[in-house]
Write an enzyme that holds these catalytic residues in place. Structure first.
Site, PDB file in Angstrom:
ATOM      1  N   ASP A 141       0.835  -1.208   0.000  1.00 51.24           N
ATOM      2  CA  ASP A 141       0.000   0.000   0.000  1.00 51.24           C
ATOM      3  C   ASP A 141       0.864   1.250   0.000  1.00 51.24           C
ATOM      4  O   ASP A 141       0.474   2.291   0.502  1.00 51.24           O
ATOM      5  CB  ASP A 141      -0.918  -0.011   1.240  1.00 51.24           C
ATOM      6  CG  ASP A 141      -2.038   1.016   1.132  1.00 51.24           C
ATOM      7  OD1 ASP A 141      -2.591   1.407   2.189  1.00 51.24           O
ATOM      8  OD2 ASP A 141      -2.355   1.451   0.001  1.00 51.24           O
ATOM      9  N   LYS A 144       2.591   3.353  -5.760  1.00 46.83           N
ATOM     10  CA  LYS A 144       2.039   2.307  -6.636  1.00 46.83           C
ATOM     11  C   LYS A 144       3.067   1.801  -7.638  1.00 46.83           C
ATOM     12  O   LYS A 144       3.036   0.641  -8.010  1.00 46.83           O
ATOM     13  CB  LYS A 144       0.780   2.824  -7.336  1.00 46.83           C
ATOM     14  CG  LYS A 144      -0.245   3.415  -6.355  1.00 46.83           C
ATOM     15  CD  LYS A 144      -0.490   2.521  -5.131  1.00 46.83           C
ATOM     16  CE  LYS A 144      -1.077   3.313  -3.961  1.00 46.83           C
ATOM     17  NZ  LYS A 144      -1.015   2.553  -2.685  1.00 46.83           N
ATOM     18  N   ASP A 169      -3.298  -2.995  -2.401  1.00 48.48           N
ATOM     19  CA  ASP A 169      -4.371  -2.001  -2.395  1.00 48.48           C
ATOM     20  C   ASP A 169      -4.300  -1.163  -3.671  1.00 48.48           C
ATOM     21  O   ASP A 169      -3.255  -1.080  -4.328  1.00 48.48           O
ATOM     22  CB  ASP A 169      -4.227  -1.083  -1.165  1.00 48.48           C
ATOM     23  CG  ASP A 169      -5.436  -0.175  -0.992  1.00 48.48           C
ATOM     24  OD1 ASP A 169      -5.288   0.908  -0.410  1.00 48.48           O
ATOM     25  OD2 ASP A 169      -6.545  -0.545  -1.464  1.00 48.48           O
ATOM     26  N   ASN A 170      -5.406  -0.539  -4.046  1.00 48.07           N
ATOM     27  CA  ASN A 170      -5.440   0.487  -5.101  1.00 48.07           C
ATOM     28  C   ASN A 170      -5.093   0.020  -6.495  1.00 48.07           C
ATOM     29  O   ASN A 170      -4.538   0.789  -7.288  1.00 48.07           O
ATOM     30  CB  ASN A 170      -4.504   1.652  -4.748  1.00 48.07           C
ATOM     31  CG  ASN A 170      -4.711   2.162  -3.374  1.00 48.07           C
ATOM     32  OD1 ASN A 170      -3.827   2.068  -2.512  1.00 48.07           O
ATOM     33  ND2 ASN A 170      -5.879   2.698  -3.108  1.00 48.07           N
ATOM     34  N   GLU A 199     -11.466   4.209  -0.646  1.00 49.38           N
ATOM     35  CA  GLU A 199     -11.841   4.498   0.739  1.00 49.38           C
ATOM     36  C   GLU A 199     -12.709   5.758   0.851  1.00 49.38           C
ATOM     37  O   GLU A 199     -12.433   6.780   0.252  1.00 49.38           O
ATOM     38  CB  GLU A 199     -10.580   4.651   1.628  1.00 49.38           C
ATOM     39  CG  GLU A 199      -9.513   5.545   1.090  1.00 49.38           C
ATOM     40  CD  GLU A 199      -8.450   4.781   0.300  1.00 49.38           C
ATOM     41  OE1 GLU A 199      -8.774   3.749  -0.307  1.00 49.38           O
ATOM     42  OE2 GLU A 199      -7.309   5.218   0.279  1.00 49.38           O
TER      43      GLU A 199
END
Ligand SMILES: Cc1ncnc2c1ncn2[C@@H]1O[C@H](/C=C/CNC(=O)c2cc(-c3ccc(F)cc3)cc(O)c2O)[C@@H](O)[C@H]1O
Ligand SMILES: [Mg+2]
Length: 221
Positions: A141, A144, A169-170, A199
């Site tokens: 996380d 990226k 994540d993401n 989120e």
């Protein structure tokens, strides 16, 4: 002097959460970020998916890349079995200082080792510095475009074993296209996408869960 958003998140925890109660720390941060100021925590919706993966893996060793304010650190550590260890890497000293206090407020210092520094520098030192053999679970996380190089580095350093789980994540927003392309096409991983939302918003995002299969035999030909 002006406070920073992480400092305001810590204040919200100290005002609204009960010391030693990780779930109240998670709730306090989610309430603050949903009603006062958005922040890049994994959040409550994706957090439930994270919780289910942690419970399923029941890891003895966890690596988190990108602590930020410690929200996901607290979520993960609160679900770990006794004697399990979570190592979390954070290279911003201000974020690390806030995260340490959030983790302490939750009463989880004994399960968490927060290491200040860049993942690329620390991944190669995991075995010698922390006596880690392999990680059962890795939560990605951080930046990226660091997901892919760090995954390759963990492989090279022998930190993944057959069955190790990577949870990223993401993968949609902000997105990690190179990582997704690699991990979904590699014969060494079995991947699964968990569709969710960014989120505290209705924007689509999701988590990619990838199980390391070990060095599959076609690589020996
Ligand atoms: C190589 C290295 N080593 C150690 N620490 C490292 C590190 N690289 C970064 N860090 C640390 O990790 C966190 C960084 C997290 C980056 N996360 C995001 O950028 C992010 C962004 C959004 C987002 C989505 C839509 C928007 F419109 C705006 C933002 C949502 C998210 O969930 C994110 O995670 C931060 O604490 C940083 O210091
Ligand atoms: Mg994130």
């Amino acid at each position: 002097t002006q406070s920073t958003r992480p400092q305001r998140i810590l204040t919200a925890v100290q005002k609204n959460a009960t010391r030693g109660d990780p779930r109240s720390v998670v709730k306090a941060i989610d309430h603050f970020c949903r009603n006062k100021e958005w922040a890049m925590n994994v959040g409550d919706e994706k957090g439930c998916i994270l919780d289910s993966v942690v419970s399923e893996v029941n890891p003895a060793t966890v690596l988190e890349l990108g602590t930020y304010c410690g929200y996901s650190t607290v979520r993960i550590a609160s679900l770990l079995p006794p004697n399990a260890k979570l190592i979390t890497l954070e290279f911003n000293p201000d974020f690390a200082a806030i995260a340490r206090q959030v983790i302490a407020w939750a009463g989880l210092e004994d399960k968490v080792q927060l290491v200040e520094g860049a993942s690329g520098d620390w991944i190669p030192k995991m075995k010698e510095q922390f006596g880690v053999k392999t990680f059962d679970l890795v939560f990605l996380d951080h930046w990226k475009n660091s997901y892919l190089p760090d995954t390759k580095l963990m492989e090279e350093c022998g930190l993944l074993r057959k069955g190790s789980v990577l949870l990223a994540d993401n993968v949609i927003c902000p997105g990690a296209p190179e990582y997704l392309e690699f991990i979904r096409s590699s014969p060494r991983y079995k991947s699964q996408y968990f569709k969710s939302h960014l989120e505290y918003t209705k924007v689509e995002d999701g988590l990619e869960k990838s199980v390391f299969l070990g060095l599959v035999n076609e690589e020996w030909t």
